[in-house]
Design an enzyme around this catalytic site. Structure first.
Site, PDB file in Angstrom:
ATOM      1  N   CYS A 114      45.715  56.344  57.279  1.00 36.86           N
ATOM      2  CA  CYS A 114      46.789  55.469  56.786  1.00 36.86           C
ATOM      3  C   CYS A 114      46.525  55.019  55.332  1.00 36.86           C
ATOM      4  CB  CYS A 114      46.983  54.293  57.728  1.00 36.86           C
ATOM      5  SG  CYS A 114      48.583  53.462  57.508  1.00 36.86           S
ATOM      6  N   HIS A 207      47.827  56.493  62.795  1.00 36.21           N
ATOM      7  CA  HIS A 207      46.611  55.836  63.284  1.00 36.21           C
ATOM      8  C   HIS A 207      46.100  56.554  64.533  1.00 36.21           C
ATOM      9  CE1 HIS A 207      46.346  52.154  60.771  1.00 36.21           C
ATOM     10  NE2 HIS A 207      47.622  52.408  60.592  1.00 36.21           N
ATOM     11  N   GLU A 209      43.334  56.362  65.996  1.00 36.26           N
ATOM     12  CA  GLU A 209      42.521  55.512  66.859  1.00 36.26           C
ATOM     13  C   GLU A 209      43.354  54.826  67.944  1.00 36.26           C
ATOM     14  OE1 GLU A 209      43.615  52.705  63.424  1.00 36.26           O
ATOM     15  OE2 GLU A 209      43.288  54.850  63.776  1.00 36.26           O
TER      16      GLU A 209
END
Length: 242
Positions: A114, A207, A209
């Site tokens: 990002c 993202h 994660e």
């Protein structure tokens, strides 16, 4: 031994239980790196006058993860802040930009996420769209599809089948930086991933994660980072004199 992954810390004015400001990292980032076989370690930036030491400090790690965060100050790409641009702490900008330059110069395996991708584009001489216009694809706090460029390094990691990603950004790449190649896009054409043509750096706008424990493609990004880091660790150990 797990490859050591430097997760670049984020400055925080306050953290529960601490009297002072802190250097922190998102738990999801640490969980994703650990699940992929890496040892996530938060890198504290330190004072700006010691930034010249950063390349030597980073050289002690096997890989680097440059995470998301607030907006890069537009002054770093020759613009003034727009009405919805909220620049990050100037020390955070200095740290992240220095990290991106160091991983390119030293060839350290890196994954940028990002804001990290926007930092990478900035140090390569690119610019950013400071506020994405409303359109058919929601980019702020939403899920949307991305399509990966066949034949790219990213494709070798996640495949070429379109998949959904967790998106949380209002800025994006405008003019592409030197040495970068766009390797994934959203349906509206927004650049969603880039790879450096000369350095060992892969960057995604979403993202990974957020969904690493349910998305095979997102989990693969972290396994790729730790795999590249493990290879660097093995090569470095082989080069050291007995």
């Amino acid at each position: 031994m797990r490859p050591r992954i430097a997760v670049i810390g984020r400055r925080s004015a306050s953290v529960s239980g601490l009297r002072f400001s802190a250097t922190v990292a998102a738990e999801a980032i640490g969980d994703a790196v650990f699940a992929a076989g890496g040892e996530p370690l938060i890198l504290h930036g330190g004072p700006r006058e010691r930034m010249a030491e950063l390349p030597a400090r980073l050289a002690g790690f096997d890989g680097v993860l440059l995470p998301g965060g607030s907006d890069v100050h537009p002054a770093h790409y020759g613009q003034v802040p727009g009405p919805r641009t909220v620049p990050d702490h100037e020390e955070q900008d200095a740290l992240d930009l220095a990290v991106a330059r160091a991983v390119i110069a030293l060839g350290i395996p890196a994954l940028a996420v990002c804001r990290g991708m926007q930092v990478l584009n900035t140090v390569c001489g690119g610019t950013l769209l400071q506020d994405l216009p409303d359109g058919p694809v929601p980019h702020l706090d939403a899920l949307h599809e991305v399509t990966v460029e066949p034949g790219s390094r990213l494709a070798s990691v996640v495949g070429t089948t379109a998949f959904k990603v967790s998106s949380y950004h209002h800025q994006a790449i405008d003019r592409l930086g030197e040495g970068l190649r766009v390797v994934a896009r959203a349906p509206d054409g927004c650049a969603e991933a880039v790879e450096h043509t000369g350095a060992d750096v892969l960057a995604v706008q979403w993202h990974p994660e957020d969904l690493f424990d349910s998305s095979g493609q997102d989990a693969a990004l972290f396994r790729d980072l730790t795999g590249r880091a493990a290879a660097r660790r093995a090569a470095t150990r082989k080069e050291r004199p007995a």
